[in-house]
Design a protein around this motif. Structure first.
Motif, short mmCIF file in Angstrom:
data_model
loop_
_atom_site.label_atom_id
_atom_site.label_comp_id
_atom_site.label_asym_id
_atom_site.label_seq_id
_atom_site.Cartn_x
_atom_site.Cartn_y
_atom_site.Cartn_z
N LEU A 226 81.92 64.13 69.30
CA LEU A 226 80.90 65.00 69.85
C LEU A 226 79.52 64.49 69.45
O LEU A 226 79.36 63.83 68.42
N PHE B 207 82.59 65.45 73.61
CA PHE B 207 81.95 66.70 74.03
C PHE B 207 80.45 66.66 73.76
O PHE B 207 80.00 66.30 72.67
N PRO C 107 81.36 72.66 72.06
CA PRO C 107 81.86 73.11 70.77
C PRO C 107 81.39 74.54 70.49
O PRO C 107 80.23 74.88 70.73
N SER D 216 80.95 63.87 64.22
CA SER D 216 79.94 64.61 64.96
C SER D 216 78.60 63.89 64.79
O SER D 216 78.05 63.83 63.69
N ASP E 242 77.21 68.38 72.75
CA ASP E 242 77.05 69.47 71.78
C ASP E 242 75.64 70.03 71.84
O ASP E 242 74.69 69.39 71.38
N GLN F 121 80.59 64.01 79.47
CA GLN F 121 81.68 64.76 78.86
C GLN F 121 83.02 64.40 79.48
O GLN F 121 83.13 64.21 80.70
N PRO G 34 87.23 70.88 72.60
CA PRO G 34 86.04 71.03 71.75
C PRO G 34 86.33 71.85 70.50
O PRO G 34 87.07 72.84 70.57
#
Length: 545
Positions: free
Chosen positions: A210, A249, A280, A181, A251, A244, A27
């Motif tokens: 993420l 990841f 993260p 992201s 977030d 995950q 992350p």
């Protein structure tokens, strides 16, 4: 048709589409301006942050990304369609800033929005995706936060088209890797029907690294309680552990470490929970003016280590009650993390039995002791199994204890553990509850052994209350019986369905709280459940037909 999709996946006939070509096994860590400064953005925020982070230990600890958020541009695009950098806020330009950030040892990132305007009403990427991606990369930015305000249409299909069809295609074809992201899930959390939220989390796995899934963490200048904001995002986050994996990841948004309404214990809890989640660690604070206490929290090497563990397993709930939340996860070297959150308004002690932690004491030598390290104090103790478990002592109001458990058991190098914890409905947050009679129902979570379940590698599931009985589907009724430990294996999908291997039907919460096994629907409120960390998750393609 919807249940057929699940069954095809179980047979290995449906597999997820490949994600974008970025290698991000851990992350990300770093800084973003939004929660602290919102649209009051300027060049010095980033140059000062980079200078401070290089000097105060944050860069050395792994906080190596500096990401711009909304409001860095002018309100209109240039004649050629490109975004125009605000020359007052950034007098030396964004290419210069990217070079400065890199010279300091950091990786620069930038922000845009997938809709027609950003959340701050600045130009967004809609209709300009290719030119923006090229410009951002040419300017030197290697991380792209894609917000989701003002998306035409506003439904799941509209977001899927922009994020998955348009942006994923661009990123796959783009010659340089860009960390992506994705904020799309955040626009669907908290709804009366979570099907679209689950759907977006599913396809987000396949097109980025993420996904921000919940509301913005409270801004520095906003009215309200930072603790309430933290807990809101926490309760969204615990619902999503099944998604995950290394390279993707969940977030829960920024570490707003210097928010004035936090107590010191709450600031520590923020770092403790996010690290336990392998989330993260993007700090949004006034970096040059962080206090010593705040820096000590962010620089805690033991917490960073469990956040950055190569397994990147998200800690899941072992038990939940009015006052105490207990979470666990595995680490790559075989150690076990135990996290104990005190939601109450007074300090207290809380003991977690070995069985709840997942450690199988019946399979070890008498007199065995395990190493239990307190990750706040750094103190290591040898705790014998005869002690019954691990006690978190003097946990402050809204505080969190975190332990790393290690040691040999029964001749093995590490504790013998099984995935152990809650099975809970991720819409209602009710816990699956066993009973001495063998009747299984859904109830409010109370922290009892009747609600803590072990999931074996072969798919058998039993509660700590009735360790010799396992979950079984008896003509649509969910019961716990001894015979089921030999007959009824269950399979868990990242869609959230827990499927009986005999009937190919799904665990279901009925309106009256009864637990049944029914035909599988598509990401329905009554059938999406969370399981303990370490339970095998079968990936499935995730599209509505």
């Amino acid at each position: 048709m919807k249940s057929q999709l699940i069954l095809a996946s179980a047979a290995g006939l449906v597999s997820p589409v490949a994600s974008t070509h970025v290698d991000l096994p851990l992350p990300p860590m770093g800084f973003n301006n939004w929660a602290r400064f919102t649209t009051h953005i300027n060049q010095s925020i980033f140059t000062d942050a980079a200078t401070a982070m290089a000097a105060n230990g944050m860069l050395a600890a792994g906080y190596n990304r500096l990401n711009l958020d909304d409001a860095w541009s002018m309100r209109e695009r240039a004649a050629n369609g490109s975004m125009v950098v605000d020359p007052v806020k950034f007098p030396q330009g964004l290419p210069w800033l990217a070079s400065f950030i890199k010279d300091k040892g950091f990786i620069p990132g930038i922000y845009t929005d997938s809709g027609t305007l950003s959340c701050g009403a600045y130009p967004a990427a809609y209709g300009h995706e290719a030119i923006d991606l090229k410009d951002f990369s040419d300017w030197g930015y290697e991380y792209l936060k894609m917000d989701g305000c003002n998306v035409p249409g506003g439904d799941e299909a509209a977001y899927r088209h922009l994020y998955f069809d348009v942006w994923r295609d661009l990123l796959l074809k783009f010659p340089k890797p860009v960390v992506f992201s994705n904020s799309a899930p955040a626009y669907f959390c908290g709804a009366d029907n979570l099907t679209d939220w689950y759907t977006i989390m599913g396809w987000s796995q396949e097109m980025g690294q993420l996904a921000r899934h919940s509301d913005d963490i409270i801004n520095y200048d906003a009215k309200g309680s930072a603790w309430d904001s933290l807990m809101t995002n926490y309760y969204q986050h615990v619902r999503l552990a099944r998604y995950q994996r290394p390279g993707f990841f969940n977030d829960p948004d920024f570490l707003n470490t210097d928010h004035p309404s936090y107590t010191l214990e709450e600031k520590k809890t923020h770092m403790a929970l996010w690290s336990s989640f392998s989330a993260p660690l993007i700090v949004s604070a006034d970096i040059p003016n962080l206090t010593k206490d705040e820096l000590d929290i962010l620089l805690n090497k033991d917490l960073i280590a469990i956040d950055q563990d190569p397994l990147v397993q998200q800690a899941t709930l072992v038990s939940s009650s009015t006052t105490w939340e207990v979470l666990t996860k595995n680490l790559a070297n075989g150690d076990r993390v135990l996290t104990v959150l005190n939601k109450g308004d007074a300090a207290g002690d809380h003991t977690v039995p070995w069985a709840s932690i997942g450690i199988q004491t019946d399979r070890v030598k008498p007199g065995t002791a395990l190493g239990v390290k307190d990750l706040w104090t750094g103190k290591m103790e040898q705790v014998k199994l005869s002690a019954g478990g691990v006690t978190a002592k003097g946990v402050g109001a809204h505080g969190t204890a975190v332990f790393r458990i290690s040691g040999a058991m029964g001749g093995s190098d590490h504790p013998i553990v099984l995935p152990t914890g809650l099975i809970f409905n991720t819409f209602s947050l009710k816990c699956l509850s066993d009973d001495k009679s063998g009747k299984v129902t859904w109830k409010a979570c109370d922290g009892s052994d009747s609600q803590t379940w072990k999931v074996s590698d072969d798919g058998h599931v039993n509660s700590l209350l009735r360790p010799d009985e396992c979950l079984t589907d008896v003509q649509g009724k969910l019961l716990s019986r001894h015979s089921a430990c030999h007959t009824d294996a269950w399979k868990y999908f990242n869609s959230g369905n827990l499927v009986n291997g005999n009937s190919n039907r799904c665990l279901t919460e009925e309106a009256d709280g009864s637990a049944t096994v029914a035909d599988c629907g598509y990401a329905t409120n009554e059938q999406v459940v969370g399981l303990p960390a370490g339970a095998k998750v079968i990936e499935t393609a995730y599209y509505k037909n």
